[in-house]
Design a protein around this motif. Structure first.
Motif, PDB file in Angstrom:
ATOM      1  N   GLY A 173       0.807  -1.221   0.000  1.00  0.00           N
ATOM      2  CA  GLY A 173       0.000   0.000   0.000  1.00  0.00           C
ATOM      3  C   GLY A 173       0.834   1.261   0.000  1.00  0.00           C
ATOM      4  O   GLY A 173       0.330   2.349   0.291  1.00  0.00           O
ATOM      5  N   LEU A 174       2.107   1.142  -0.382  1.00  0.00           N
ATOM      6  CA  LEU A 174       3.033   2.280  -0.345  1.00  0.00           C
ATOM      7  C   LEU A 174       3.105   2.991  -1.689  1.00  0.00           C
ATOM      8  O   LEU A 174       3.216   2.346  -2.734  1.00  0.00           O
ATOM      9  CB  LEU A 174       4.433   1.793   0.043  1.00  0.00           C
ATOM     10  CG  LEU A 174       5.538   2.856   0.087  1.00  0.00           C
ATOM     11  CD1 LEU A 174       5.376   3.743   1.312  1.00  0.00           C
ATOM     12  CD2 LEU A 174       6.922   2.194   0.083  1.00  0.00           C
ATOM     13  N   LYS A 175       3.049   4.316  -1.654  1.00  0.00           N
ATOM     14  CA  LYS A 175       3.272   5.134  -2.850  1.00  0.00           C
ATOM     15  C   LYS A 175       4.685   5.716  -2.792  1.00  0.00           C
ATOM     16  O   LYS A 175       5.048   6.385  -1.833  1.00  0.00           O
ATOM     17  CB  LYS A 175       2.241   6.260  -2.941  1.00  0.00           C
ATOM     18  CG  LYS A 175       2.467   7.182  -4.152  1.00  0.00           C
ATOM     19  CD  LYS A 175       1.309   8.131  -4.362  1.00  0.00           C
ATOM     20  CE  LYS A 175       1.192   9.156  -3.251  1.00  0.00           C
ATOM     21  NZ  LYS A 175       0.114  10.125  -3.516  1.00  0.00           N
ATOM     22  N   GLN A 176       5.472   5.444  -3.826  1.00  0.00           N
ATOM     23  CA  GLN A 176       6.840   5.947  -3.898  1.00  0.00           C
ATOM     24  C   GLN A 176       6.889   7.190  -4.784  1.00  0.00           C
ATOM     25  O   GLN A 176       6.585   7.110  -5.973  1.00  0.00           O
ATOM     26  CB  GLN A 176       7.765   4.884  -4.486  1.00  0.00           C
ATOM     27  CG  GLN A 176       9.162   5.368  -4.840  1.00  0.00           C
ATOM     28  CD  GLN A 176       9.988   5.707  -3.601  1.00  0.00           C
ATOM     29  OE1 GLN A 176      10.200   4.867  -2.738  1.00  0.00           O
ATOM     30  NE2 GLN A 176      10.454   6.949  -3.528  1.00  0.00           N
ATOM     31  N   PRO A 177       7.237   8.367  -4.225  1.00  0.00           N
ATOM     32  CA  PRO A 177       7.463   9.528  -5.091  1.00  0.00           C
ATOM     33  C   PRO A 177       8.550   9.196  -6.111  1.00  0.00           C
ATOM     34  O   PRO A 177       9.563   8.589  -5.766  1.00  0.00           O
ATOM     35  CB  PRO A 177       7.928  10.608  -4.110  1.00  0.00           C
ATOM     36  CG  PRO A 177       7.362  10.180  -2.793  1.00  0.00           C
ATOM     37  CD  PRO A 177       7.410   8.680  -2.808  1.00  0.00           C
TER      38      PRO A 177
ATOM     39  N   SER B 237      -3.902   5.776  -3.008  1.00  0.00           N
ATOM     40  CA  SER B 237      -5.348   5.956  -3.081  1.00  0.00           C
ATOM     41  C   SER B 237      -6.030   4.738  -3.686  1.00  0.00           C
ATOM     42  O   SER B 237      -7.244   4.567  -3.542  1.00  0.00           O
ATOM     43  CB  SER B 237      -5.681   7.188  -3.937  1.00  0.00           C
ATOM     44  OG  SER B 237      -5.199   8.365  -3.333  1.00  0.00           O
ATOM     45  N   THR B 238      -5.266   3.911  -4.351  1.00  0.00           N
ATOM     46  CA  THR B 238      -5.845   2.800  -5.100  1.00  0.00           C
ATOM     47  C   THR B 238      -5.821   1.480  -4.337  1.00  0.00           C
ATOM     48  O   THR B 238      -6.700   0.648  -4.509  1.00  0.00           O
ATOM     49  CB  THR B 238      -5.093   2.628  -6.423  1.00  0.00           C
ATOM     50  OG1 THR B 238      -3.679   2.621  -6.161  1.00  0.00           O
ATOM     51  CG2 THR B 238      -5.420   3.765  -7.376  1.00  0.00           C
ATOM     52  N   VAL B 239      -4.799   1.272  -3.527  1.00  0.00           N
ATOM     53  CA  VAL B 239      -4.705   0.059  -2.705  1.00  0.00           C
ATOM     54  C   VAL B 239      -4.419   0.499  -1.268  1.00  0.00           C
ATOM     55  O   VAL B 239      -3.341   1.027  -0.989  1.00  0.00           O
ATOM     56  CB  VAL B 239      -3.606  -0.900  -3.197  1.00  0.00           C
ATOM     57  CG1 VAL B 239      -3.537  -2.124  -2.289  1.00  0.00           C
ATOM     58  CG2 VAL B 239      -3.871  -1.333  -4.633  1.00  0.00           C
ATOM     59  N   ILE B 240      -5.386   0.303  -0.400  1.00  0.00           N
ATOM     60  CA  ILE B 240      -5.264   0.734   0.988  1.00  0.00           C
ATOM     61  C   ILE B 240      -4.929  -0.483   1.843  1.00  0.00           C
ATOM     62  O   ILE B 240      -5.643  -1.495   1.810  1.00  0.00           O
ATOM     63  CB  ILE B 240      -6.570   1.388   1.487  1.00  0.00           C
ATOM     64  CG1 ILE B 240      -6.796   2.737   0.795  1.00  0.00           C
ATOM     65  CG2 ILE B 240      -6.541   1.605   2.993  1.00  0.00           C
ATOM     66  CD1 ILE B 240      -7.490   2.672  -0.520  1.00  0.00           C
ATOM     67  N   SER B 241      -3.831  -0.392   2.580  1.00  0.00           N
ATOM     68  CA  SER B 241      -3.400  -1.498   3.439  1.00  0.00           C
ATOM     69  C   SER B 241      -3.805  -1.207   4.881  1.00  0.00           C
ATOM     70  O   SER B 241      -3.637  -0.099   5.381  1.00  0.00           O
ATOM     71  CB  SER B 241      -1.896  -1.709   3.327  1.00  0.00           C
ATOM     72  OG  SER B 241      -1.185  -0.507   3.554  1.00  0.00           O
ATOM     73  N   ILE B 242      -4.349  -2.224   5.546  1.00  0.00           N
ATOM     74  CA  ILE B 242      -4.878  -2.102   6.904  1.00  0.00           C
ATOM     75  C   ILE B 242      -4.106  -3.032   7.826  1.00  0.00           C
ATOM     76  O   ILE B 242      -3.917  -4.211   7.513  1.00  0.00           O
ATOM     77  CB  ILE B 242      -6.369  -2.500   6.939  1.00  0.00           C
ATOM     78  CG1 ILE B 242      -7.164  -1.749   5.864  1.00  0.00           C
ATOM     79  CG2 ILE B 242      -6.964  -2.274   8.318  1.00  0.00           C
ATOM     80  CD1 ILE B 242      -8.514  -2.370   5.575  1.00  0.00           C
ATOM     81  N   GLU B 243      -3.672  -2.515   8.960  1.00  0.00           N
ATOM     82  CA  GLU B 243      -3.019  -3.369   9.956  1.00  0.00           C
ATOM     83  C   GLU B 243      -3.999  -4.430  10.441  1.00  0.00           C
ATOM     84  O   GLU B 243      -5.134  -4.115  10.809  1.00  0.00           O
ATOM     85  CB  GLU B 243      -2.555  -2.537  11.154  1.00  0.00           C
ATOM     86  CG  GLU B 243      -1.246  -1.818  10.948  1.00  0.00           C
ATOM     87  CD  GLU B 243      -0.741  -1.190  12.250  1.00  0.00           C
ATOM     88  OE1 GLU B 243      -1.355  -1.428  13.312  1.00  0.00           O
ATOM     89  OE2 GLU B 243       0.253  -0.460  12.189  1.00  0.00           O
TER      90      GLU B 243
END
Length: 384
Positions: free
Chosen positions: A167-171, A311-317
């Motif tokens: 769920g990480l977005k890399q600039p 915004s497209t893949v949300i990761s939940i603990e």
């Protein structure tokens, strides 16, 4: 012995499988994992058209229209822009095998499974692979990247813009990137190679992998000392088939799936009609609605820093002691909603929700939250 008797003696299976006598029946599910996503009615209807030949003029026209649509989505003028007959994995492999020669150095930023698999592929090519390993919830910094560039002097840097396993977005300030539905400007950001999968935000069925090479990457491709290791993914030939090089006639390379082209063309047409800015805003709004709902339920985002959250893949603990299998199964059983487990380094740590394409809407977000509520309730009861 007549021919029929000979065939009967040679046959391993004497009778057709009984299971194939049954009529095909499939359920309708809401695909809110990290991909594939549901297709729109328009895209599905396009698949009902009869198959055409891979060099028929109508298919060639579709290829030109798809190329223009992909240039719009990637925000690029690159002439070497096309769709590979493969999954997104093939997009990674095509990027690497066309760009790298054996012995050349590539720097791979690994913050999840896709960097890990890119490193594996690059090693198989015979490249000299150097890796920056980051935390799964934190992007690589410009300072870390600059130090590695000076130290290793790579011919290319591989970064994943949207790491769907975490769920990480890399600039992005690198040269090779994968794309997954966030604001993206290939030319303005100076990115040389981009690939994605047709089944994500594009909203088409799986099976095609859009890819684009900048003029600089294209030049390196044609100045290779050795041919790309993969014939099937050789962009010098695929580019000629897609008429990317201003060649007079298309040159046959393989039999492309006409029906997948129909679907991708229509998916790109829908994006063009909505407009990229509106599409990005819609996905961001859906993600914000989901995050608010998760917060109200006491669920925490796996990626804590907002600028690194997709915004497209949300990761939940995953809450302590909660069985993710029960959550996933119950959401599907009661609501026919797909909630995904972690992948690779996040197995057993997170749940993943994909809000892609037509599923990035308030109604689908609310449905996902209902399915999560049901799954968490069932998982909690199983602990008692």
């Amino acid at each position: 012995m007549d021919r029929c008797c000979e065939w009967n003696q040679l046959a391993v299976h004497k009778k057709p499988p009984e299971v194939l006598r049954n009529k095909l029946q499939l359920p309708v599910k809401t695909l809110t994992g990290p991909g594939p996503t549901n297709c729109s009615k328009r895209v599905l209807q396009s698949l009902q058209n009869q198959v055409l030949g891979h060099l028929h003029p109508e298919v060639c026209q579709l290829m030109d229209e798809i190329k223009a649509g992909l240039q719009y989505v990637f925000q690029t003028r690159n002439r070497l822009t096309l769709a590979l007959s493969t999954s997104g994995h093939g997009g990674i492999e095509a990027s690497l095998t066309n760009l790298l020669e054996p012995g050349e150095t590539i720097l791979i930023v690994k913050c999840g499974i896709w960097g890990e698999r890119a490193a594996d592929m690059a090693n198989r090519i015979g490249a000299n692979v150097k890796v920056i390993q980051t935390e799964h919830t934190k992007a690589v910094t410009l300072e870390e990247l600059e130090i590695a560039l000076v130290l290793y002097r790579p011919v290319a840097v591989f970064m994943v813009h949207a790491e769907s396993s975490t769920g990480l977005k890399q600039p992005l300030e690198g040269f090779v990137a994968s794309l997954c539905g966030e604001p993206f400007f290939m030319d303005s950001w100076g990115i040389d190679v981009t690939y994605t999968g047709s089944q994500k935000v594009l909203g088409a069925p799986p099976g095609l992998s859009p890819i684009s090479f900048s003029p600089r990457a294209e030049q390196k491709l044609f100045q290779r000392k050795t041919k790309p290791l993969s014939y099937y993914l050789d962009l010098t030939m695929l580019g000629a088939y897609w008429k990317c090089f201003d060649n007079e006639n298309r040159v046959y390379h393989h039999t492309i799936s006409a029906t997948l082209l129909y679907a991708l063309r229509e998916a790109l047409a829908e994006i063009a009609e909505e407009g990229l800015q509106a599409l990005w805003i819609r996905h961001a709004a859906a993600a914000a609605r989901l995050r608010k709902g998760l917060e109200l339920r006491g669920l925490r985002s796996y990626v804590k820093i907002p600028q690194y959250q997709l915004s497209t893949v949300i990761s939940i603990e995953l809450p302590p002691g909660v069985d993710d299998t029960i959550i996933v199964q119950r959401a599907m059983e009661k609501y026919k909603v797909e909630v995904s487990k972690g992948l690779g380094p996040t197995v057993g740590k997170i749940l993943r929700i994909g809000l892609l394409g037509i599923n990035a809407t308030p109604r689908k977000v609310d449905l996902v939250l209902l399915a999560l509520d049901e799954g968490l309730k069932q998982a909690s009861q199983s602990k008692l």
